[in-house]
Motif scaffolding. Structure first.
Motif, PDB file in Angstrom:
ATOM      1  N   MET A   1       0.658  -0.855  -0.394  1.00 34.94           N
ATOM      2  CA  MET A   1      -0.065   0.169   0.532  1.00 34.94           C
ATOM      3  C   MET A   1       1.057   1.041   0.194  1.00 34.94           C
ATOM      4  SD  MET A   1      -1.314   0.090   4.032  1.00 34.94           S
ATOM      5  CE  MET A   1      -2.020   1.428   4.099  1.00 34.94           C
ATOM      6  N   LEU A   2       0.249   2.189  -0.796  1.00 38.39           N
ATOM      7  CA  LEU A   2       1.272   3.756  -0.176  1.00 38.39           C
ATOM      8  C   LEU A   2       0.396   4.406   0.542  1.00 38.39           C
ATOM      9  CD1 LEU A   2       3.157   5.835  -2.256  1.00 38.39           C
ATOM     10  CD2 LEU A   2       0.673   6.497  -2.939  1.00 38.39           C
ATOM     11  N   PHE A   3       1.864   4.610   1.107  1.00 34.28           N
ATOM     12  CA  PHE A   3       1.521   5.853   2.626  1.00 34.28           C
ATOM     13  C   PHE A   3       2.103   7.344   2.233  1.00 34.28           C
ATOM     14  CE2 PHE A   3       2.295   1.592   4.304  1.00 34.28           C
ATOM     15  CZ  PHE A   3       1.849   1.471   5.880  1.00 34.28           C
ATOM     16  N   GLU A   4       1.359   8.294   2.532  1.00 34.69           N
ATOM     17  CA  GLU A   4       2.008   9.551   2.204  1.00 34.69           C
ATOM     18  C   GLU A   4       1.523  10.757   3.594  1.00 34.69           C
ATOM     19  OE1 GLU A   4       0.202  10.421  -2.552  1.00 34.69           O
ATOM     20  OE2 GLU A   4      -0.983   9.926  -0.957  1.00 34.69           O
TER      21      GLU A   4
ATOM     22  N   VAL B   1      11.861  12.289   5.485  1.00 36.97           N
ATOM     23  CA  VAL B   1      10.800  11.370   5.713  1.00 36.97           C
ATOM     24  C   VAL B   1      11.015  10.587   5.833  1.00 36.97           C
ATOM     25  CG1 VAL B   1       8.829  11.278   6.464  1.00 36.97           C
ATOM     26  CG2 VAL B   1       9.617  13.492   5.399  1.00 36.97           C
ATOM     27  N   GLY B   2      11.003   9.386   6.873  1.00 34.08           N
ATOM     28  CA  GLY B   2      11.505   7.408   7.219  1.00 34.08           C
ATOM     29  C   GLY B   2      10.176   7.308   7.348  1.00 34.08           C
ATOM     30  N   LEU B   3       9.228   6.491   7.094  1.00 35.32           N
ATOM     31  CA  LEU B   3       8.337   5.608   7.342  1.00 35.32           C
ATOM     32  C   LEU B   3       8.234   4.655   8.433  1.00 35.32           C
ATOM     33  CD1 LEU B   3       5.130   4.229   7.559  1.00 35.32           C
ATOM     34  CD2 LEU B   3       5.696   3.283   5.015  1.00 35.32           C
ATOM     35  N   GLN B   4       8.027   4.337   9.610  1.00 35.82           N
ATOM     36  CA  GLN B   4       8.268   3.074  10.595  1.00 35.82           C
ATOM     37  C   GLN B   4       7.218   2.679  10.664  1.00 35.82           C
ATOM     38  OE1 GLN B   4      11.373   3.458  12.536  1.00 35.82           O
ATOM     39  NE2 GLN B   4      12.515   4.661  11.609  1.00 35.82           N
ATOM     40  N   LEU B   5       7.440   1.280  10.313  1.00 35.72           N
ATOM     41  CA  LEU B   5       6.143   0.335   9.861  1.00 35.72           C
ATOM     42  C   LEU B   5       6.431  -1.074  10.831  1.00 35.72           C
ATOM     43  CD1 LEU B   5       3.725  -0.771   8.880  1.00 35.72           C
ATOM     44  CD2 LEU B   5       5.189  -1.291   6.401  1.00 35.72           C
ATOM     45  N   GLU B   6       5.657  -1.144  11.883  1.00 41.88           N
ATOM     46  CA  GLU B   6       6.169  -2.377  12.650  1.00 41.88           C
ATOM     47  C   GLU B   6       7.544  -2.612  12.614  1.00 41.88           C
ATOM     48  OE1 GLU B   6       3.220  -5.166  12.934  1.00 41.88           O
ATOM     49  OE2 GLU B   6       2.822  -2.927  13.393  1.00 41.88           O
ATOM     50  N   GLY B   7       8.136  -1.785  13.365  1.00 40.35           N
ATOM     51  CA  GLY B   7       9.869  -1.548  13.816  1.00 40.35           C
ATOM     52  C   GLY B   7      10.761  -1.988  12.478  1.00 40.35           C
ATOM     53  N   HIS B   8      10.188  -1.737  10.728  1.00 40.23           N
ATOM     54  CA  HIS B   8      11.137  -1.077  10.227  1.00 40.23           C
ATOM     55  C   HIS B   8      11.357   0.191   9.671  1.00 40.23           C
ATOM     56  CE1 HIS B   8      12.199  -5.871  10.410  1.00 40.23           C
ATOM     57  NE2 HIS B   8      10.662  -5.507  10.633  1.00 40.23           N
TER      58      HIS B   8
ATOM     59  N   TRP C   1       5.392  13.426   0.545  1.00 42.68           N
ATOM     60  CA  TRP C   1       6.671  12.524   0.987  1.00 42.68           C
ATOM     61  C   TRP C   1       5.814  11.359   0.563  1.00 42.68           C
ATOM     62  CZ3 TRP C   1      12.207  13.688   1.580  1.00 42.68           C
ATOM     63  CH2 TRP C   1      12.345  14.893   1.744  1.00 42.68           C
ATOM     64  N   ARG C   2       6.832  10.378  -0.132  1.00 46.38           N
ATOM     65  CA  ARG C   2       5.614   9.156  -0.029  1.00 46.38           C
ATOM     66  C   ARG C   2       6.428   7.481   0.108  1.00 46.38           C
ATOM     67  NH1 ARG C   2       3.735   9.223  -6.968  1.00 46.38           N
ATOM     68  NH2 ARG C   2       6.343   9.376  -7.430  1.00 46.38           N
ATOM     69  N   ALA C   3       5.951   6.714  -0.016  1.00 41.56           N
ATOM     70  CA  ALA C   3       6.679   5.498   0.501  1.00 41.56           C
ATOM     71  C   ALA C   3       5.499   3.819  -0.162  1.00 41.56           C
ATOM     72  CB  ALA C   3       7.727   5.123   1.510  1.00 41.56           C
ATOM     73  N   ALA C   4       5.950   2.674  -0.816  1.00 44.83           N
ATOM     74  CA  ALA C   4       5.141   1.904  -0.795  1.00 44.83           C
ATOM     75  C   ALA C   4       5.355   0.584  -0.064  1.00 44.83           C
ATOM     76  CB  ALA C   4       5.341   1.745  -2.393  1.00 44.83           C
ATOM     77  N   ALA C   5       4.865   0.332   1.097  1.00 42.04           N
ATOM     78  CA  ALA C   5       4.618  -1.102   1.238  1.00 42.04           C
ATOM     79  C   ALA C   5       3.554  -1.810   2.308  1.00 42.04           C
ATOM     80  CB  ALA C   5       6.164  -0.742   2.925  1.00 42.04           C
TER      81      ALA C   5
ATOM     82  N   SER D   1      -0.082   5.470  14.940  1.00 44.98           N
ATOM     83  CA  SER D   1      -0.917   4.683  13.912  1.00 44.98           C
ATOM     84  C   SER D   1      -1.105   3.776  13.562  1.00 44.98           C
ATOM     85  CB  SER D   1      -1.303   5.215  12.080  1.00 44.98           C
ATOM     86  OG  SER D   1      -1.024   6.885  13.317  1.00 44.98           O
ATOM     87  N   ALA D   2      -2.313   3.071  13.538  1.00 44.03           N
ATOM     88  CA  ALA D   2      -2.751   1.907  13.405  1.00 44.03           C
ATOM     89  C   ALA D   2      -3.301   1.733  11.128  1.00 44.03           C
ATOM     90  CB  ALA D   2      -3.292   0.689  13.858  1.00 44.03           C
ATOM     91  N   VAL D   3      -2.801   0.605  10.645  1.00 45.45           N
ATOM     92  CA  VAL D   3      -3.554   0.834   9.289  1.00 45.45           C
ATOM     93  C   VAL D   3      -4.908  -0.152   9.518  1.00 45.45           C
ATOM     94  CG1 VAL D   3      -3.511  -0.407   6.792  1.00 45.45           C
ATOM     95  CG2 VAL D   3      -1.323   0.202   7.916  1.00 45.45           C
TER      96      VAL D   3
END
Length: 605
Positions: A1-4, A13-20, A34-38, A72-74
């Motif tokens: 999914m796309l995070f923005e 900017v860094g996306l912190q997702l489930e500890g990664h 800013w955007r990132a797909a994960a 946050s939570a998805v």
């Protein structure tokens, strides 16, 4: 999914997702984004780290399971399980019911509230107006200090809980309106300033710096709140939004934010194929609030009318302090003015403000349903020192009089939860701030405010004490016992009458005529129906001339009331309200008059 995320001041900017950690890149098509797909499943925790700092929750997150300060939570709104189709319920003809999830039941959850929906369906209301449900500190609070305008308070049941509640309400034929706050955010957990210029010192409000609706960067801020509003309506299938304190939205741009929002909501209504509406809370008495956009107005579909409340409150209670003073001085005539024209202060002098206030409403172009009428609200109860309801000071008969005026008025009626049975529980101001310094500041401020008006500090409920919230929870054993059951039956009869009689929902002011007796009795007309109210502790009389007396019948009465005598005289018992159907139809020169041994006045045309 796309995070923005919009973070125009950040260098990285860094996306912190489930500890990664996932590096984010600038969006070449949108300045400051800013955007990132994960890969991420529903429920996955995430946040955004700005320039190497600690991760912060997503400003647009739909869920904060660990509270306002947590990550946050998805959430995938498309994954909500909807069991019922819903075509919507429009505002004209509505009867609203203001409800606070945290005190409607002692459990304080969406699911517990849903179990009480059959009561509301039987009562006959058409829409539930939920007080704010965005995340706020702790477990219990009013909700007006929320900090995440896209998310749902987790202790209430989170996003899934809200969806279940709305779905259940729709199953009972009830629409759902949500109270949202765009004019400020709460003091605890507000990380928006770290992301961008969400606030501006150009304007100031009672809560500090204003939300940035017109300074540099305001395009994205406006889009943020507009997108939040549309998400509530679309993703949760809500029928409308109540906008808190719109007078505090400072906006000097050519097109006001409210006009932009109302245009977007109207467009969404066409897209989803069901009616949607916006109700503003404003103390400006400004006709532009609900005037059509093409006529230069903001285009909101309705607004609260505190003038009607104040006029009715002072008539029944005799209170005259603060902003009640002007209404109390005018007595029943203040209520007469609001019923005939909407606003009491329509360019008149307000002693409370020390200046003239308001502007006249164009009753030829403004349907009366665009104003909400009420005897009680969360504000008018909870902002009192001890949170006392009208039932704490008025007899059941006077409560019945209030109900008759509200539910037979030309306005869209709104009830506050428990009002329909004269709830004996107060509704007090309570908070659950986790920051000790903030909690103490709120406690001291509340006590200092009312001590200045003569209250002893020990008599002011402690907002942080859990007992304050518990005292405010409805007692659901009351509706089954007297005197509550009798009052509940009266509310049901009046709401059913409003539904059955088109004249009571007639949106044009010409359907209303009114007169007031010197001793406080009053009567007003809604088409062929006359509502006669005697709030005094002694009997009064109504005299009906021809042709009104011909075939006149009592269609609803709080106390047993005989039909008019042959000479057109109708005796009104003390503290009672009566609805008559008169043979003369619309008012004429021989309409009813109210009288006593000392006074007599005619209903005006």
């Amino acid at each position: 999914m796309l995070f923005e995320v919009w973070a125009p001041r950040a260098a990285q900017v860094g996306l912190q997702l489930e500890g990664h950690t996932h590096p984010m890149e600038r969006d070449p098509a949108r300045e400051g984004w800013w955007r990132a797909a994960a890969e991420a499943a529903p429920g996955a925790r995430y946040g955004f780290a700005l320039d190497g700092g600690a991760p912060l929750p997503d400003p647009r997150s739909r869920r904060r399971p660990d509270g306002p300060e947590g990550l946050s939570a998805v959430v995938d709104p498309a994954g909500f399980s909807w069991r019922r189709e819903w075509r919507g319920r429009a505002l004209p003809g509505a009867v609203l019911y203001e409800l606070h999830i945290g005190t409607f039941t002692r459990e304080g959850t969406f699911d517990a509230a849903a179990e009480r929906l059959p009561h509301l369906a039987e009562l006959g209301v058409t829409h539930i107006e939920l007080m704010p449900v965005c995340p706020f500190p702790g477990t219990h609070g009013w909700g007006y200090d929320g900090v995440a305008p896209w998310a749902v308070h987790e202790p209430y049941g989170g996003p899934e809980g809200l969806a279940r509640f709305v779905d259940a309400a729709h199953g009972h034929g009830l629409g759902v309106v949500l109270d949202v706050v765009h004019n400020h955010l709460g003091p605890s957990g507000n990380h928006l300033p770290q992301f961008g210029p969400y606030f501006t010192d150009t304007h100031h409000t009672p809560w500090g710096a204003a939300v940035n609706l017109d300074a540099p960067g305001s395009d994205e801020v406006r889009a943020y709140f507009l997108g939040s509003a549309l998400a509530w309506l679309r993703d949760y299938r809500l029928d409308g939004l109540r906008l808190d304190a719109v007078h505090a939205l400072r906006d000097t741009r050519a097109r006001h934010f409210l006009a932009e929002l109302s245009a977007a909501v109207d467009a969404l209504a066409v897209e989803v194929g069901r009616p949607l509406f916006l109700i503003g809370e404003s103390d400006l008495n400004d006709p532009h609030t609900t005037a059509p956009r093409e006529a230069g107005g903001h285009g909101l579909h309705a607004q609260w009318n505190d003038d009607f409340h104040h006029a009715l409150h002072t008539l029944l209670t005799g209170e005259r302090q603060g902003y009640y003073a002007d209404f109390a001085e005018q007595g029943p005539h203040a209520l007469m003015k609001t019923l005939l024209g909407g606003f009491f202060h329509d360019g008149t002098y307000s002693s409370f403000r020390g200046r003239t206030h308001g502007a006249p409403l164009n009753t030829l172009a403004t349907p009366s349903y665009r104003l909400l009428g009420y005897a009680q609200t969360h504000d008018q109860i909870g902002n009192r020192a001890t949170g006392d309801r009208l039932s704490a000071r008025l007899s059941p008969g006077l409560l019945a009089c209030a109900a008759a005026v509200v539910l037979c008025s030309p306005f869209t009626p709104m009830l506050f939860m428990g009002e329909e049975w004269g709830a004996g529980t107060p509704w007090q101001y309570f908070t659950d701030h986790q920051d000790p310094e903030l909690a103490e500041a709120v406690r001291r401020g509340r006590r200092r405010e009312f001590a200045a008006h003569g209250w002893a500090e020990e008599d002011i409920p402690d907002p942080q004490d859990p007992a304050t919230r518990l005292r405010s929870c409805l007692d659901w054993s009351e509706p089954d016992r007297e005197p509550h059951a009798e009052l509940l039956g009266w509310y049901r009869r009046l709401i059913a009458l409003r539904r059955a009689e088109p004249a009571l929902a007639d949106p044009w002011w010409s359907a209303t005529g009114l007169s007031v007796a010197a001793d406080g009795c009053l009567g007003f007309r809604r088409g062929p129906l006359y509502v006669l109210v005697n709030p005094r502790d002694r009997p009064a009389q109504a005299r009906l001339g021809a042709p009104a007396a011909d075939g006149a019948e009592v269609v609803a009465a709080w106390r047993p009331t005989d039909r008019p005598a042959a000479d057109g005289t109708l005796r009104l018992p003390p503290e009672t309200a009566v609805v008559l159907r008169c043979g003369g139809g619309r008012a004429g020169p021989d309409q009813p008059s109210l009288g006593s041994s000392r006074s007599e006045i005619e209903l005006m045309q």
